[in-house]
Design a protein around this motif. Sequence first.
Motif, mmCIF file in Angstrom:
data_model
loop_
_atom_site.group_PDB
_atom_site.id
_atom_site.type_symbol
_atom_site.label_atom_id
_atom_site.label_comp_id
_atom_site.label_asym_id
_atom_site.label_seq_id
_atom_site.Cartn_x
_atom_site.Cartn_y
_atom_site.Cartn_z
ATOM 1 N N ARG A 66 0.839 -1.335 -0.043
ATOM 2 C CA ARG A 66 -0.115 -0.128 -0.241
ATOM 3 C C ARG A 66 0.765 1.265 -0.043
ATOM 4 O O ARG A 66 2.028 1.057 0.372
ATOM 5 C CB ARG A 66 -1.045 0.104 1.270
ATOM 6 C CG ARG A 66 -1.900 -1.185 1.508
ATOM 7 C CD ARG A 66 -2.707 -1.162 2.667
ATOM 8 N NE ARG A 66 -3.914 -1.997 2.274
ATOM 9 C CZ ARG A 66 -3.681 -3.253 2.688
ATOM 10 N NH1 ARG A 66 -2.784 -3.658 3.378
ATOM 11 N NH2 ARG A 66 -4.885 -4.030 2.634
ATOM 12 N N SER A 67 0.133 2.451 -0.274
ATOM 13 C CA SER A 67 1.153 3.654 -0.383
ATOM 14 C C SER A 67 1.537 3.974 0.832
ATOM 15 O O SER A 67 2.711 4.510 0.922
ATOM 16 C CB SER A 67 0.075 4.671 -1.146
ATOM 17 O OG SER A 67 -0.119 4.436 -2.447
ATOM 18 N N TRP A 579 15.788 3.518 -2.278
ATOM 19 C CA TRP A 579 15.071 4.620 -1.833
ATOM 20 C C TRP A 579 14.433 5.450 -3.249
ATOM 21 O O TRP A 579 13.231 5.871 -3.075
ATOM 22 C CB TRP A 579 15.719 5.785 -1.001
ATOM 23 C CG TRP A 579 14.990 6.865 -0.574
ATOM 24 C CD1 TRP A 579 14.577 6.791 0.618
ATOM 25 C CD2 TRP A 579 14.853 8.076 -1.181
ATOM 26 N NE1 TRP A 579 14.190 7.976 0.933
ATOM 27 C CE2 TRP A 579 14.160 8.937 -0.144
ATOM 28 C CE3 TRP A 579 15.059 8.709 -2.350
ATOM 29 C CZ2 TRP A 579 13.748 10.141 -0.358
ATOM 30 C CZ3 TRP A 579 14.667 9.982 -2.772
ATOM 31 C CH2 TRP A 579 13.921 10.653 -1.672
ATOM 32 N N GLN A 580 15.161 5.369 -4.231
ATOM 33 C CA GLN A 580 14.886 5.953 -5.439
ATOM 34 C C GLN A 580 13.742 5.543 -6.153
ATOM 35 O O GLN A 580 12.641 5.999 -6.699
ATOM 36 C CB GLN A 580 16.039 6.329 -6.501
ATOM 37 C CG GLN A 580 17.042 7.204 -6.151
ATOM 38 C CD GLN A 580 18.090 6.929 -6.930
ATOM 39 O OE1 GLN A 580 18.548 6.019 -7.660
ATOM 40 N NE2 GLN A 580 19.225 7.937 -6.758
ATOM 41 N N LEU A 581 13.550 3.988 -6.299
ATOM 42 C CA LEU A 581 12.677 3.290 -6.691
ATOM 43 C C LEU A 581 11.190 3.428 -5.875
ATOM 44 O O LEU A 581 10.326 3.481 -6.470
ATOM 45 C CB LEU A 581 12.998 1.625 -6.576
ATOM 46 C CG LEU A 581 14.049 1.324 -7.692
ATOM 47 C CD1 LEU A 581 14.452 -0.151 -7.676
ATOM 48 C CD2 LEU A 581 13.536 1.556 -9.044
ATOM 49 N N LEU A 582 11.458 3.518 -4.676
ATOM 50 C CA LEU A 582 10.319 3.761 -3.613
ATOM 51 C C LEU A 582 9.525 5.068 -3.872
ATOM 52 O O LEU A 582 8.543 5.063 -4.309
ATOM 53 C CB LEU A 582 10.482 3.686 -2.335
ATOM 54 C CG LEU A 582 10.814 2.352 -1.598
ATOM 55 C CD1 LEU A 582 11.756 2.204 -0.330
ATOM 56 C CD2 LEU A 582 9.685 1.389 -1.444
ATOM 57 N N TRP A 583 10.400 6.128 -4.142
ATOM 58 C CA TRP A 583 9.849 7.454 -4.278
ATOM 59 C C TRP A 583 9.215 7.458 -5.707
ATOM 60 O O TRP A 583 8.328 8.144 -6.018
ATOM 61 C CB TRP A 583 11.004 8.185 -4.132
ATOM 62 C CG TRP A 583 10.818 9.941 -4.700
ATOM 63 C CD1 TRP A 583 11.353 10.826 -5.364
ATOM 64 C CD2 TRP A 583 9.673 10.554 -3.770
ATOM 65 N NE1 TRP A 583 10.749 11.888 -5.276
ATOM 66 C CE2 TRP A 583 9.723 11.883 -4.425
ATOM 67 C CE3 TRP A 583 8.656 10.408 -3.063
ATOM 68 C CZ2 TRP A 583 8.735 12.837 -4.166
ATOM 69 C CZ3 TRP A 583 7.874 11.211 -2.752
ATOM 70 C CH2 TRP A 583 7.980 12.549 -3.118
ATOM 71 N N ARG A 588 4.264 7.962 -9.302
ATOM 72 C CA ARG A 588 3.537 7.195 -10.086
ATOM 73 C C ARG A 588 2.228 7.080 -9.758
ATOM 74 O O ARG A 588 1.170 7.442 -10.664
ATOM 75 C CB ARG A 588 4.261 5.869 -10.733
ATOM 76 C CG ARG A 588 3.547 5.248 -11.949
ATOM 77 C CD ARG A 588 3.774 3.752 -12.003
ATOM 78 N NE ARG A 588 3.179 2.967 -10.904
ATOM 79 C CZ ARG A 588 2.038 2.800 -10.846
ATOM 80 N NH1 ARG A 588 0.898 3.300 -11.639
ATOM 81 N NH2 ARG A 588 1.447 2.025 -9.860
ATOM 82 N N ARG A 589 2.047 6.715 -8.447
ATOM 83 C CA ARG A 589 0.746 6.594 -7.800
ATOM 84 C C ARG A 589 0.139 7.984 -7.920
ATOM 85 O O ARG A 589 -1.084 8.162 -8.186
ATOM 86 C CB ARG A 589 0.671 5.774 -6.647
ATOM 87 C CG ARG A 589 1.123 4.340 -6.937
ATOM 88 C CD ARG A 589 1.039 3.622 -5.475
ATOM 89 N NE ARG A 589 1.654 2.268 -5.645
ATOM 90 C CZ ARG A 589 1.428 1.260 -4.647
ATOM 91 N NH1 ARG A 589 1.090 1.701 -3.387
ATOM 92 N NH2 ARG A 589 2.140 0.047 -4.991
ATOM 93 N N LEU A 590 0.647 8.818 -7.550
ATOM 94 C CA LEU A 590 0.232 10.251 -7.409
ATOM 95 C C LEU A 590 -0.262 10.562 -8.694
ATOM 96 O O LEU A 590 -1.507 11.340 -8.733
ATOM 97 C CB LEU A 590 1.221 11.531 -6.652
ATOM 98 C CG LEU A 590 1.374 11.265 -5.166
ATOM 99 C CD1 LEU A 590 2.538 11.859 -5.001
ATOM 100 C CD2 LEU A 590 0.154 11.925 -4.530
ATOM 101 N N GLY A 593 -3.537 8.637 -10.084
ATOM 102 C CA GLY A 593 -4.574 8.856 -9.141
ATOM 103 C C GLY A 593 -4.754 7.333 -8.561
ATOM 104 O O GLY A 593 -5.882 6.945 -8.116
ATOM 105 N N SER A 594 -3.679 6.482 -8.274
ATOM 106 C CA SER A 594 -3.798 5.392 -7.708
ATOM 107 C C SER A 594 -3.350 5.249 -6.077
ATOM 108 O O SER A 594 -2.456 4.176 -5.931
ATOM 109 C CB SER A 594 -2.893 4.047 -8.619
ATOM 110 O OG SER A 594 -1.931 4.400 -9.133
ATOM 111 N N LEU A 595 -3.246 6.291 -5.734
ATOM 112 C CA LEU A 595 -2.555 6.427 -4.242
ATOM 113 C C LEU A 595 -3.190 5.537 -3.358
ATOM 114 O O LEU A 595 -2.690 5.055 -2.574
ATOM 115 C CB LEU A 595 -2.553 7.992 -3.740
ATOM 116 C CG LEU A 595 -1.789 8.421 -2.646
ATOM 117 C CD1 LEU A 595 -0.156 8.161 -2.858
ATOM 118 C CD2 LEU A 595 -2.187 9.794 -2.403
#
Length: 600
Positions: A66-67, A579-583, A588-590, A593-595
């Motif tokens: 989850r986000s 860290w870069q991949l997580l961010w 991408r989710r932001l 619209g898939s936050l």
Amino acid sequence: MSLRRTFPLLRSALSRRAPLSTAPATREQHAAGLEAVRGRGAAEAGRPPVPAVDFGNTQEAYRSRRSWELARSLLVLRLCASPALLARHEQLLRLARRLLGQRLFDRLMKMTFYGQFVAGEDQESIRPLIQHNRAFGVGSILDYGVEEDLTPEEAERKEMESCTSASERDGHGTSKREKQFQAHRAFGDRRDGVVSARTYFYASEAKCDSHMETFLRCIEASGGASEDGFSAIKLTALGRPQFLLQFSDVLTKWRRFFHQMAAEQGKAGLAAMDTKLEVAALQESVVKMGIASRMEIENWFTVETLGVSGTLDLLDWGSLIDSRTELSKHLVVPNMQTGQLEPLLSRFTEEEERQMTRMLQRMDVLAKKASEVGVRLMVDAEQTYFQPAISRLTLEMQRRFNVERPLIFNTYQCYLKDAYDNVTLDVELARREGWCFGAKLVRGAYMAQERARALEIGYEDPINPTYEATNAMYHRCLNYVLEELKHNARAAVMVASHNEDTVRFTLCRMEELGLHPADCQVYFGQLLGMCDQISFPLGQAGFPVYKYVPYGPVMEVLPYLSRRALENSGVMKGAQREWQLLWQELKRRLRTGSLFHRPA
């Protein structure tokens, strides 16, 4: 009582298998593995192709998260990269506990560090996470993360008491062990400089029984969680470490004696498996040194024990230390400083021998339980002054329990200079004796401590000189084992690594060698809360991959959490990729619209 009694005890406690032999009958013992290889080849035509694994596809890598979990990972990993915070993290934790009270402090930890690296407080509370990860192709290796919170002074006192013999403590005798295998007060706290391994200090036999019961619960839970589970144990949790030190000293001296004899025969510097002594020349040397008479040594080197080659390799040499031969009565080696012959085997009191026997019995109980519930048991590696004994005892368990499949896995630390020799010798021993080889390959957890101890005490640094040399050693050992897996379908390896390049190397070699993930010969392992971008793409592509899943009450796993924070500080200093991949995924989710993504 003498340490030579170790070997009969090993056989009685672990029901040892047949003696080492290089006779032609070993071809029949290896036939089952070859037959399995042929069966594997016949089945390959009907298998689906192996999906490509993309560690850079964040949508797939974090599909199970989850986000808010991504945000927590970003926060925790960023905090782990702050030297100022890490330097004072223990004081900050104590301050937060005083200000918030225990209840709010527990909630804060569960929202941050505890929630990132620990699955829950007990076996019941961790079930949802285990089931969730399993749904996305990732298994679990349960690890009860509770560790006694000792002061450095308490740890030092316990270590010195448990690593010295009764005669040494009473002042009635001096240790004949080499410096490396003696307890040293400056390094009594074995937690110092260790960031990724739990440490046990001997308190009593009752405490060792308690550790065994904890391991049994983990084994049972692993068996109930999946049909293909793993569990991990540490031998320092199961008995008095004095025995491991003394046994390691014996094994190391005996191996060094072999290489001294090889140097006399002009064979110094060869690889371990390539070094062979001429038996006739060795017999002459033994007579000249006064170890035994010519008549006595005729019974040591026979066709039954060594075959008909007239030479003796390191595996044959290792078998001679066992009381299967008369040599155990004469075990003396030359002291290179004094030039005098010294007894190889030291003495135990009756109580020390009972403690040693109980340690072996605890190992046997755990191996039997693992066999009953179908769980593979990994014996963790520890410091080099314990490791020769740990590896030998693990080998004895493998001889008994790895008959039909690799149930017991030994751990090889590839930051050690002799890692490749250790791997090749054990693979060859499994071939000769007909049991299933099982290995876990790690880089190692004790580098800073091992270097400092060798420098301070004055023995050769056992660690590879550079990080690059360790990587090269890891890949060399891994490649050798993968080659063995190609020809022996009953062998297996756990690639325990957070290094993406190493995982890519493994996948490439598996493809080249025709090792399919469905064969379940190559496993991957990472720690919970770290490198999900490696674990979950592997699992979703069908590769057997596992997370080490610690659990336990919040306050009792704080020592574990401290090391996770320190370990991540080293990772984050070297690379920002996770860290870069997580961010990247959170952004991408932001954007899309898939936050409020819900894993499915």
